[in-house]
Every structure is written in structure tokens, then in C-alpha cells.
Write a protein that holds these residues in place. Structure first.
Motif, PDB file in Angstrom:
ATOM      1  N   TRP A 149       0.848  -1.199   0.000  1.00  0.00           N
ATOM      2  CA  TRP A 149       0.000   0.000   0.000  1.00  0.00           C
ATOM      3  C   TRP A 149       0.875   1.238   0.000  1.00  0.00           C
ATOM      4  N   GLN A 150       0.659   2.101  -0.977  1.00  0.00           N
ATOM      5  CA  GLN A 150       1.417   3.349  -1.087  1.00  0.00           C
ATOM      6  C   GLN A 150       0.442   4.480  -1.384  1.00  0.00           C
ATOM      7  N   GLY A 151       0.400   5.463  -0.509  1.00  0.00           N
ATOM      8  CA  GLY A 151      -0.505   6.577  -0.718  1.00  0.00           C
ATOM      9  C   GLY A 151      -1.949   6.151  -0.573  1.00  0.00           C
ATOM     10  N   MET A 152      -2.728   6.334  -1.630  1.00  0.00           N
ATOM     11  CA  MET A 152      -4.173   6.109  -1.550  1.00  0.00           C
ATOM     12  C   MET A 152      -4.604   4.689  -1.911  1.00  0.00           C
ATOM     13  N   ALA A 153      -3.678   3.842  -2.360  1.00  0.00           N
ATOM     14  CA  ALA A 153      -4.079   2.507  -2.809  1.00  0.00           C
ATOM     15  C   ALA A 153      -2.878   1.567  -2.826  1.00  0.00           C
ATOM     16  N   PRO A 154      -3.117   0.250  -2.801  1.00  0.00           N
ATOM     17  CA  PRO A 154      -2.027  -0.695  -2.996  1.00  0.00           C
ATOM     18  C   PRO A 154      -1.414  -0.543  -4.390  1.00  0.00           C
ATOM     19  N   GLN A 155      -0.120  -0.725  -4.472  1.00  0.00           N
ATOM     20  CA  GLN A 155       0.564  -0.724  -5.764  1.00  0.00           C
ATOM     21  C   GLN A 155       0.826  -2.179  -6.140  1.00  0.00           C
ATOM     22  N   LEU A 156       0.003  -2.700  -7.020  1.00  0.00           N
ATOM     23  CA  LEU A 156       0.033  -4.106  -7.403  1.00  0.00           C
ATOM     24  C   LEU A 156       0.345  -4.226  -8.888  1.00  0.00           C
TER      25      LEU A 156
ATOM     26  N   LEU B 212      -0.605   1.818 -17.573  1.00  0.00           N
ATOM     27  CA  LEU B 212      -1.981   1.387 -17.832  1.00  0.00           C
ATOM     28  C   LEU B 212      -2.923   2.559 -18.049  1.00  0.00           C
ATOM     29  N   THR B 213      -2.366   3.759 -18.210  1.00  0.00           N
ATOM     30  CA  THR B 213      -3.203   4.958 -18.325  1.00  0.00           C
ATOM     31  C   THR B 213      -3.669   5.222 -19.738  1.00  0.00           C
ATOM     32  N   GLY B 214      -3.054   4.594 -20.727  1.00  0.00           N
ATOM     33  CA  GLY B 214      -3.408   4.885 -22.115  1.00  0.00           C
ATOM     34  C   GLY B 214      -3.071   6.310 -22.521  1.00  0.00           C
ATOM     35  N   GLY B 215      -2.200   6.954 -21.749  1.00  0.00           N
ATOM     36  CA  GLY B 215      -1.804   8.319 -22.059  1.00  0.00           C
ATOM     37  C   GLY B 215      -2.688   9.384 -21.438  1.00  0.00           C
TER      38      GLY B 215
ATOM     39  N   VAL C 218      -5.334  -9.756  -5.769  1.00  0.00           N
ATOM     40  CA  VAL C 218      -6.560  -8.984  -5.534  1.00  0.00           C
ATOM     41  C   VAL C 218      -7.327  -8.911  -6.843  1.00  0.00           C
ATOM     42  N   LEU C 219      -8.623  -9.190  -6.786  1.00  0.00           N
ATOM     43  CA  LEU C 219      -9.496  -9.050  -7.956  1.00  0.00           C
ATOM     44  C   LEU C 219     -10.442  -7.877  -7.745  1.00  0.00           C
ATOM     45  N   GLY C 220     -10.674  -7.119  -8.813  1.00  0.00           N
ATOM     46  CA  GLY C 220     -11.656  -6.046  -8.767  1.00  0.00           C
ATOM     47  C   GLY C 220     -11.132  -4.699  -8.352  1.00  0.00           C
ATOM     48  N   MET C 221      -9.825  -4.596  -8.049  1.00  0.00           N
ATOM     49  CA  MET C 221      -9.278  -3.300  -7.666  1.00  0.00           C
ATOM     50  C   MET C 221      -8.917  -2.509  -8.929  1.00  0.00           C
ATOM     51  N   ILE C 222      -9.936  -2.247  -9.706  1.00  0.00           N
ATOM     52  CA  ILE C 222      -9.781  -1.436 -10.909  1.00  0.00           C
ATOM     53  C   ILE C 222     -11.008  -0.547 -11.064  1.00  0.00           C
ATOM     54  N   GLU C 223     -10.760   0.644 -11.553  1.00  0.00           N
ATOM     55  CA  GLU C 223     -11.823   1.528 -12.006  1.00  0.00           C
ATOM     56  C   GLU C 223     -11.453   1.939 -13.423  1.00  0.00           C
ATOM     57  N   ALA C 224     -12.420   1.904 -14.306  1.00  0.00           N
ATOM     58  CA  ALA C 224     -12.200   2.314 -15.691  1.00  0.00           C
ATOM     59  C   ALA C 224     -13.552   2.513 -16.340  1.00  0.00           C
ATOM     60  N   SER C 225     -13.633   3.446 -17.226  1.00  0.00           N
ATOM     61  CA  SER C 225     -14.865   3.661 -17.962  1.00  0.00           C
ATOM     62  C   SER C 225     -15.079   2.511 -18.931  1.00  0.00           C
ATOM     63  N   GLY C 226     -16.116   1.696 -18.680  1.00  0.00           N
ATOM     64  CA  GLY C 226     -16.460   0.602 -19.582  1.00  0.00           C
ATOM     65  C   GLY C 226     -15.717  -0.693 -19.365  1.00  0.00           C
TER      66      GLY C 226
ATOM     67  N   LEU D 259      -7.203  11.903  -7.476  1.00  0.00           N
ATOM     68  CA  LEU D 259      -8.242  11.681  -6.483  1.00  0.00           C
ATOM     69  C   LEU D 259      -8.101  10.263  -5.946  1.00  0.00           C
ATOM     70  N   GLU D 260      -8.660  10.011  -4.758  1.00  0.00           N
ATOM     71  CA  GLU D 260      -8.536   8.678  -4.171  1.00  0.00           C
ATOM     72  C   GLU D 260      -9.118   7.611  -5.081  1.00  0.00           C
ATOM     73  N   ARG D 261     -10.283   7.900  -5.654  1.00  0.00           N
ATOM     74  CA  ARG D 261     -10.914   6.912  -6.524  1.00  0.00           C
ATOM     75  C   ARG D 261     -10.070   6.650  -7.770  1.00  0.00           C
ATOM     76  N   MET D 262      -9.340   7.666  -8.221  1.00  0.00           N
ATOM     77  CA  MET D 262      -8.559   7.533  -9.448  1.00  0.00           C
ATOM     78  C   MET D 262      -7.192   6.894  -9.200  1.00  0.00           C
ATOM     79  N   ALA D 263      -6.877   6.597  -7.929  1.00  0.00           N
ATOM     80  CA  ALA D 263      -5.563   6.037  -7.597  1.00  0.00           C
ATOM     81  C   ALA D 263      -5.362   4.658  -8.219  1.00  0.00           C
ATOM     82  N   TYR D 264      -6.448   3.971  -8.548  1.00  0.00           N
ATOM     83  CA  TYR D 264      -6.329   2.655  -9.184  1.00  0.00           C
ATOM     84  C   TYR D 264      -7.130   2.630 -10.488  1.00  0.00           C
ATOM     85  N   TYR D 265      -7.266   3.796 -11.089  1.00  0.00           N
ATOM     86  CA  TYR D 265      -7.973   3.933 -12.359  1.00  0.00           C
ATOM     87  C   TYR D 265      -7.053   3.507 -13.506  1.00  0.00           C
ATOM     88  N   VAL D 266      -7.632   2.879 -14.514  1.00  0.00           N
ATOM     89  CA  VAL D 266      -6.872   2.431 -15.677  1.00  0.00           C
ATOM     90  C   VAL D 266      -7.655   2.772 -16.944  1.00  0.00           C
TER      91      VAL D 266
END
Length: 468
Positions: A365-372, A435-438, A386-394, A444-451
Motif C-alpha cells: 500500500w502506497q498513498g491512496m491505494a495498494p501498488q500491485l 496502464l493509463t493509455g496516455g 486482488v481481484l476487482g481493484m480497478i476503475e475504468a470507464s467501460g 483523487l482517491e478513486r482515481m488512484a487505481y484507475y486504468v
């Protein structure tokens, strides 16, 4: 451990498979196995079911644990830890969200309700005979490495069973899939509010707003959905925001918005530009309703998928307020100098990652989320995922399913000490892929594991294919 706890330990065995299970999986598992030869899987929501299905497909023995009495996770509104409300629906369409191997029926709505989704997950578990792998009504209390620092350490998992007793057993590995939308992220406000102060996790029905002056704090997807609910019951509805948003209608040209577009993804800069133009055609400029202008480009934060919020703003049913400065009794003071009285303030401020049963160091865990690695694999341990620790549109549930497929293939490769598994270990020890696609996501906390969906799924599929 408290002295009053009773302990059962280590000699658990897996239940014998049913004939239906053998037919469904093609597997011939031993009738009984010691837990030391099994994977512990935590959670029976969408990610947990994806994990169960993929471990099952490869014949990897596992024991599932679920705190509630059935599958479905947050989509089972009867679950006390569920954070859905009576009007909750998917914000992505069923065809971009469903498991590929188990499509939703044609008569299911484009944007299914929590009731339809609960039935869907129950049917998925029934089709593949997954329930028999789970112990329901038990809560995981702790997950600890038996040999800390050893990459191949087994794991001691302690649970509180349905009778309130503490049990403990050692497992070969652990897959954490208990979800990301259960632990409220409640902000601290200056001053004291004399009315009702709630978080969206406490909201179930618009009846809670009946006759009240309501302030919704935050214009995320839940905040906007609930504001629309409140219009029909509350005396007045305001929504407090601190930044601008991009609003995406659920339907474009009569079809779910997320089903449009070509098969070949557009370059990032072109997609941002084109989709911003299209949005203006369909939604206009939200700043005319009082929203701040976004200081970021489209897709650099999660868009708001809602066809009704702007409708009600345009009809004067909802009004936009500035960020909150402080509370004083029933009066809310805003940062633009205005003030207004309210009976109820609802914080639609999201959720925070919550893995209370395992030490944060084990998850890097580093900052707002685990770094996996790939948002899945803990770097210090080979059989901790860990499964499901992702946020992404679609990203959909298929994105979680592909995560689970990769985990199962990697664990299978570890069991056989295959060259492919060793190559995977080398990749995991190297630089993490971008994994950001540029896209330059908001900090934001929610965006800490956004891809970025396409970038992420391509990386996971490639890693999985290399292990097949």
C-alpha cells in the motif's frame, strides 16, 4: 486474539464435488483435500464469482468465504453491507458489462436494476455450481503469512463463523475479492450540522427525503442518481460541487451510449476531442446550470452517465451550489459566500478501499491505494492476488473475469513451475506497465487505481495468453 474466542484450526477439507459440478467443469477433483493445498477466495460478489469460476475451470482447489448468506455482493440489496438503493441501475449497458460466457437474457433491460443483476449473479453461480465452493455467513478476520518475507509462504486465514466462533486454517494462497464500494468515504466538515447528515451508503429509498430540504454533496454518478430520486419527494433539492463534470447521456441515437463507436479504438487525443463535441450536441454546456467548467479533459475523471440530471436542472427541480465552507446548525455556508438552510445533507462522496483483514504492507500500500502488478499481484508474495481493484470507464465484469483468468493461469503455472510462470515472475519484478493509455487522470482517491480500459485489458490478456 481475545481469550474468550474459541478456535478451530487447520484440518479443514474441501467438500466432495457433485456430479453436476464435474459435468460443468470437466474437472475430477479429489473428494477431500487439506486446506494447505487450497486457495482461500474472499468474497462472492462479481469479482469473487469470476475468481471462483476461473479457479474451477483450471481445477485449482479453493475455499470461498462470503460474509452474507448468498452471492451477489453489493448488488444483493438484502446484504447488510450492500450500498445499492431501491432505484439503482447499471450506468453501463448490459452488453458491455456482462460476463462473455454468460450473456444476460434479451429481455433484461439495457441498463438493468439491482434486482435483475442479483438474479443474474444467482443464475451464474447456479449454472457453474459455484455456491458449493463457498462458506456463507462467515467473516474473514485476518489473513497473515505463515512465513513473512517468503514469496511462497502459505497463509493463515482466520474467520468468524456463523456461530460467532473463531476458526483458523492454513491455505496455499489467497485471492481477495471483497469489492471496492462498501466502505464509506465520509469527509470531515467544519462546524456542526443540526439536521440529518448521511452518506449514500445509508440511503435506500427516496422516502427518506419526504418533505425535506435536501443538499446532496458531490455530483458523481450516485449523487446525480439520488438527486433525481429526491426531486419526487423532497421539498427542495440542491447539489453541492467543487469541480466540473462531463455528462454522458445513457442513449445516443437511440442506442446505449457505450455500445457506439468502431471496433478499432481511436487515438486518445482524437477520442477526447470528438466525444467532447458529441456531448455538446446532446447535453449542451452544463456551466449554464451553475456547474464549474471542467479544468481537465474528458475521460481524465470518471464521466457522469445520467440522462435526467440536466433535465431536472433545466426544469428548476435541482439547483447547483458551490463547495461547502462550514455548517452552523441547519445552515450550510458555501465557499461562494452564499448560505441556505437544510433538513438533510447527504454526502455522495464515494468509497475507500477497505481490506481490513490484511496488513497494508503485504499489499504494498502506497498513498491512496495498494501498488500491485496489473492492479492484481502483490509484489512480495507469489500467491497473493486482488481481484476487482480497478476503475475504468467501460471495464465491465468481463474485465474482472479476465483478471481472474490471469490469476488462475499464473497459480497453475506456479504449481507446475513452468517456464511461462517464471517469465511472468520476471515481468512482475520489472518496471510496471503504463496502464493509463496516455490519459492524465485526476489525483483523487478513486482515481488512484484507475486504468484505461483498452490498455488494461490488452495487458491482462497478453499476460494471460503467455501463460496458457
Amino acid at each position: 486474539m481475545m481469550e474468550t474466542d474459541t478456535m478451530r484450526s487447520s484440518s479443514h477439507t474441501a467438500p466432495a464435488p457433485t456430479a453436476a459440478a464435474v459435468r460443468a467443469t470437466g474437472a475430477t477433483e479429489p473428494a477431500q483435500l487439506p486446506t494447505e493445498q487450497m486457495i482461500a477466495l474472499i468474497g462472492a460478489g462479481p469479482s469473487g464469482l469470476a475468481g471462483a469460476r476461473n479457479l474451477q475451470k483450471l481445477g485449482i482447489p479453493f475455499q470461498g468465504f462470503e460474509a452474507y448468506t448468498d452471492v451477489g455482493g453489493l448488488w444483493n440489496i438484502a446484504n447488510p453491507r450492500s450500498t445499492v438503493y431501491e432505484s439503482a441501475h447499471l450506468i453501463s449497458s448490459k452488453r458491455t458489462t456482462e460476463f462473455t460466457e454468460f450473456p444476460m437474457a434479451d429481455d433484461v433491460a439495457d441498463y438493468p436494476s439491482h434486482r435483475e443483476l442479483c438474479r443474474y449473479f444467482a443464475a451464474f453461480a447456479e449454472r457453474f455450481d459455484l455456491r458449493r465452493h463457498f462458506r456463507f455467513g462467515v467473516r474473514v478476520e485476518s489473513v497473515e503469512p505463515v512465513q513473512p518475507g517468503d514469496p511462497l509462504t502459505p497463509w493463515r486465514v482466520s474467520i468468524r463463523n456463523a456461530e460467532g466462533e473463531l476458526e483458523s486454517a492454513v491455505y496455499k494462497g489467497v485471492v481477495i475479492a471483497n469489492g471496492t464500494l462498501a466502505e464509506p468515504n465520509m469527509p470531515r466538515f467544519e462546524g456542526e450540522f443540526a439536521g440529518e447528515l448521511l452518506h449514500t451508503s445509508q440511503y435506500k429509498s427516496a422516502e427518506q427525503f419526504k418533505g425535506k430540504c435536501v443538499l446532496i454533496v458531490g455530483a458523481g454518478n450516485s449523487g446525480c442518481d439520488i438527486a433525481v430520486d429526491a426531486v419526487h419527494y423532497a421539498q427542495s433539492v440542491d447539489i453541492s460541487v467543487r469541480r466540473g463534470y462531463y455528462f454522458v447521456p445513457k442513449y445516443v441515437f437511440g442506442k446505449p451510449a457505450d455500445t457506439l463507436g468502431g471496433k478499432k479504438p481511436l487515438p486518445r487525443w482524437l477520442k477526447q476531442r470528438l466525444d467532447t463535441i458529441v456531448l455538446k450536441w446532446f447535453t449542451g454546456d452544463p456551466t449554464r446550470f451553475g456547474f464549474p467548467r471542467p479544468t481537465y479533459k474528458m475521460y481524465e475523471s470518471h464521466p457522469i452517465v445520467n440522462s435526467l440530471i440536466l433535465h431536472h436542472l433545466g426544469h428548476g427541480d435541482i439547483h447547483v451550489k458551490a463547495d461547502i465552507a462550514r455548517f452552523d446548525g441547519h445552515t450550510v455556508h458555501f465557499k461562494d459566500g452564499s448560505q441556505q438552510d437544510y433538513d438533510l445533507v447527504l454526502a455522495a462522496t464515494g468509497y475507500t478501499l477497505h481490506y481490513p483483514f490484511i496488513d497494508r504492507d503485504h499489499l504494498n500500500w502506497q498513498g491512496m491505494a495498494p501498488q500491485l502488478y496489473l492492479n492484481i499481484f502483490a509484489p512480495r508474495y507469489k500467491r497473493l492476488a486482488v481481484l476487482g481493484m480497478i476503475e475504468a470507464s467501460g471495464i465491465g465484469w468481463q474485465g474482472r473475469y479476465e483478471q481472474a483468468e490471469l490469476v488462475a493461469r499464473y497459480f497453475k503455472g506456479l504449481d507446475g513451475n513452468t517456464p511461462a510462470a517464471r517469465r511472468m515472475e520476471t515481468a512482475m519484478a520489472g518496471p510496471a506497465p503504463d496502464l493509463t493509455g496516455g490519459y492524465h487522470y485526476l489525483q483523487l482517491e478513486r482515481m488512484a487505481y484507475y486504468v484505461h480500459k483498452d490498455t488494461y485489458r490488452s495487458a491482462v490478456r497478453a499476460a494471460s495468453a503467455a501463460l496458457a
